[in-house]
Scaffold this motif. Structure first.
Motif, PDB file in Angstrom:
ATOM      1  N   LEU A 145       0.825  -1.214   0.000  1.00 52.21           N
ATOM      2  CA  LEU A 145       0.000   0.000   0.000  1.00 52.21           C
ATOM      3  C   LEU A 145       0.861   1.266   0.000  1.00 52.21           C
ATOM      4  CD1 LEU A 145      -2.776  -1.031   2.580  1.00 52.21           C
ATOM      5  CD2 LEU A 145      -2.926  -0.992   0.076  1.00 52.21           C
ATOM      6  N   SER A 146       2.014   1.207   0.645  1.00 51.46           N
ATOM      7  CA  SER A 146       2.879   2.387   0.737  1.00 51.46           C
ATOM      8  C   SER A 146       3.972   2.362  -0.334  1.00 51.46           C
ATOM      9  CB  SER A 146       3.513   2.460   2.127  1.00 51.46           C
ATOM     10  OG  SER A 146       4.173   1.251   2.437  1.00 51.46           O
ATOM     11  N   PHE A 147       3.675   1.746  -1.480  1.00 54.73           N
ATOM     12  CA  PHE A 147       4.661   1.623  -2.551  1.00 54.73           C
ATOM     13  C   PHE A 147       5.058   3.000  -3.075  1.00 54.73           C
ATOM     14  CE2 PHE A 147       5.903   1.239  -6.998  1.00 54.73           C
ATOM     15  CZ  PHE A 147       6.816   0.192  -6.965  1.00 54.73           C
ATOM     16  N   ASN A 148       6.366   3.210  -3.222  1.00 56.87           N
ATOM     17  CA  ASN A 148       6.901   4.439  -3.798  1.00 56.87           C
ATOM     18  C   ASN A 148       7.976   4.046  -4.804  1.00 56.87           C
ATOM     19  OD1 ASN A 148       9.237   6.593  -3.741  1.00 56.87           O
ATOM     20  ND2 ASN A 148       7.395   7.712  -3.176  1.00 56.87           N
ATOM     21  N   VAL A 149       7.843   4.513  -6.034  1.00 61.00           N
ATOM     22  CA  VAL A 149       8.743   4.079  -7.110  1.00 61.00           C
ATOM     23  C   VAL A 149      10.197   4.414  -6.785  1.00 61.00           C
ATOM     24  CG1 VAL A 149       9.358   4.389  -9.539  1.00 61.00           C
ATOM     25  CG2 VAL A 149       6.957   4.255  -8.871  1.00 61.00           C
ATOM     26  N   PHE A 150      10.433   5.650  -6.330  1.00 62.94           N
ATOM     27  CA  PHE A 150      11.803   6.078  -6.060  1.00 62.94           C
ATOM     28  C   PHE A 150      12.411   5.254  -4.922  1.00 62.94           C
ATOM     29  CE2 PHE A 150      15.065   9.043  -4.448  1.00 62.94           C
ATOM     30  CZ  PHE A 150      15.760   9.255  -5.624  1.00 62.94           C
ATOM     31  N   GLY A 151      11.640   5.077  -3.851  1.00 62.81           N
ATOM     32  CA  GLY A 151      12.124   4.281  -2.728  1.00 62.81           C
ATOM     33  C   GLY A 151      12.346   2.832  -3.106  1.00 62.81           C
ATOM     34  N   PHE A 152      11.459   2.277  -3.965  1.00 67.05           N
ATOM     35  CA  PHE A 152      11.567   0.887  -4.402  1.00 67.05           C
ATOM     36  C   PHE A 152      12.861   0.666  -5.183  1.00 67.05           C
ATOM     37  CE2 PHE A 152      10.929  -2.191  -7.865  1.00 67.05           C
ATOM     38  CZ  PHE A 152      10.677  -3.340  -7.126  1.00 67.05           C
ATOM     39  N   PHE A 153      13.136   1.545  -6.154  1.00 70.77           N
ATOM     40  CA  PHE A 153      14.329   1.356  -6.979  1.00 70.77           C
ATOM     41  C   PHE A 153      15.608   1.666  -6.199  1.00 70.77           C
ATOM     42  CE2 PHE A 153      11.356   1.415 -10.574  1.00 70.77           C
ATOM     43  CZ  PHE A 153      11.867   0.338 -11.294  1.00 70.77           C
ATOM     44  N   ALA A 154      15.526   2.595  -5.231  1.00 75.31           N
ATOM     45  CA  ALA A 154      16.696   2.846  -4.379  1.00 75.31           C
ATOM     46  C   ALA A 154      17.046   1.587  -3.592  1.00 75.31           C
ATOM     47  CB  ALA A 154      16.417   4.003  -3.426  1.00 75.31           C
ATOM     48  N   ALA A 155      16.029   0.918  -3.033  1.00 73.02           N
ATOM     49  CA  ALA A 155      16.265  -0.315  -2.284  1.00 73.02           C
ATOM     50  C   ALA A 155      16.725  -1.444  -3.204  1.00 73.02           C
ATOM     51  CB  ALA A 155      14.993  -0.722  -1.541  1.00 73.02           C
ATOM     52  N   LEU A 156      16.153  -1.496  -4.421  1.00 71.63           N
ATOM     53  CA  LEU A 156      16.505  -2.561  -5.362  1.00 71.63           C
ATOM     54  C   LEU A 156      17.951  -2.437  -5.829  1.00 71.63           C
ATOM     55  CD1 LEU A 156      15.225  -5.009  -6.767  1.00 71.63           C
ATOM     56  CD2 LEU A 156      14.672  -3.514  -8.695  1.00 71.63           C
ATOM     57  N   PHE A 157      18.359  -1.228  -6.196  1.00 71.43           N
ATOM     58  CA  PHE A 157      19.757  -1.029  -6.587  1.00 71.43           C
ATOM     59  C   PHE A 157      20.687  -1.185  -5.388  1.00 71.43           C
ATOM     60  CE2 PHE A 157      17.874   1.187 -10.314  1.00 71.43           C
ATOM     61  CZ  PHE A 157      18.537   0.485 -11.300  1.00 71.43           C
TER      62      PHE A 157
END
Length: 284
Positions: free
Chosen positions: A156-168
C-alpha cells in the motif's frame, strides 16, 4: 580428531554469535536513521552517511592506534586504490541507497526488497566472477524473487523512487559483500583493519556530494532548530552504532561467506518487522 571437532564447534558458535551481533546493530541503526529522517526532520541521507563513516574512521583509529587492541596490517598504496577503494565506493553507494529508500518507504518494505540480495549475489558471482552453483541453489531463489514481486505489487505504501533505491541497494550490497569476502580471505585482513582503511576513503568519496547537494539544507536545518543538543547526540550516536555495525558486517563476512552473509540477512527480517512496528510508534 577430538581437537578438530572442538575447533569446528567453536567456529560455528563464533559465526552464529557474529550474525546475532550484526542483526542487533543493523536493526538499531535502521530504526535510529528512520527516527532522524522523520522525527528530527534531518532529511539528508548523504550527510548522515558521511557522519557514520567519520565515526567509523575515528573508532577504527582509536582501536588500532590509541588502544592498540589490534595490530595494523600494512597495505601497499597501490593495493589501497586497486582493492580497497572500489569496495569503499560500493559501500558508500550501498549505505546511501539504504538511507534514501528509508525516506520514501517503510522499514518493513525496504527490508522485504533487501531479501532479494542473495539472488543478486549468486547472479553476480556467476556472471562476473564465473563461480558456478548447484541447480538447487538457483531453484531456491525462485520463491524469493516471486515473493518480492508479489509483495511489491500489493504494498500500500509503494513508492517508485524508494523501491528502486532499495533494489539497486541490493546490487550494491551483493557487490560490496563479494569484494569484502575477497579482501578479507585473500589479503588476510581482519574486520577492524578493513574498517580502518575503508572508512576514510568512504568519507572522502561522500564529503563532496554531501556538501554540494545537502550543504545548504543542513545549514537551514541548524538555523531553524533552537534545541540542538539532543538531535546531535542522536545523530552522532547513530554514527557510533554505525561503526559497530560496519565492524560486525566485516566480521560476519570474515567468519562465513558472501552468500551465507546475505542469507543471514534475510533471516534478520523477523527482527526488522518487529523493529519496524516500534518505528511506526515513533512517528505516529
Amino acid at each position: 580428531m577430538e581437537g578438530t571437532g572442538s575447533l569446528y564447534d567453536w567456529t560455528v558458535i563464533r559465526s552464529i554469535l557474529a550474525i546475532i551481533q550484526w542483526w542487533g546493530f543493523n536493526v538499531t541503526v535502521i530504526i535510529m536513521n528512520k527516527w532522524i529522517f522523520q522525527k528530527l526532520e534531518f532529511k539528508f541521507p548523504l550527510t548522515v552517511s558521511c557522519v557514520h563513516f567519520i565515526c567509523s574512521a575515528i573508532g577504527a583509529y582509536l582501536v588500532i592506534k590509541v588502544l592498540k587492541l589490534k595490530p595494523l596490517i600494512v597495505v601497499d598504496p597501490e593495493d589501497r586504490w586497486r582493492r580497497i577503494f572500489p569496495m569503499s565506493f560500493i559501500f558508500c553507494i550501498n549505505i546511501v541507497l539504504g538511507n534514501v529508500s528509508l525516506r520514501y518507504i517503510p522499514v518493513s518494505f525496504m527490508q522485504t526488497i533487501k531479501s532479494f540480495t542473495p539472488a543478486t549475489t549468486v547472479f553476480l558471482q556467476w556472471l562476473v566472477w564465473r563461480k558456478y552453483f548447484d541447480w538447487r541453489i538457483w531453484a531456491s531463489l525462485v520463491p524469493i524473487v516471486g515473493g518480492i514481486l508479489l509483495t511489491s505489487i500489493t504494498e500500500l505504501s509503494f513508492n517508485v523512487f524508494g523501491f528502486f533505491a532499495a533494489l539497486f541497494g541490493c546490487l550494491a550490497t551483493s557487490t560490496k559483500t563479494i569484494l569484502a569476502e575477497s579482501l578479507l580471505h585473500g589479503y588476510k585482513f581482519d574486520s577492524i583493519n578493513t574498517v580502518y582503511y575503508m572508512a576514510p576513503l568512504a568519507t572522502m568519496i561522500l564529503a563532496a556530494p554531501a556538501l554540494v547537494l545537502e550543504g545548504s539544507g543542513v545549514v537551514e536545518w541548524f538555523r531553524t532548530h533552537t534545541e540542538l543538543v539532543s538531535p546531535l547526540i542522536i545523530i552522532f550516536g547513530s554514527g557510533v552504532l554505525a561503526f559497530c555495525l560496519n565492524f560486525s558486517i566485516f566480521y560476519v563476512i570474515h567468519s562465513t561467506t558472501a552468500v551465507t552473509f546475505n542469507v543471514a540477512g534475510n533471516l534478520k527480517l523477523l527482527l526488522h518487522f518487529r523493529g519496524s512496528s516500534l518505528g511506526t510508534q515513533f512517528h505516529l
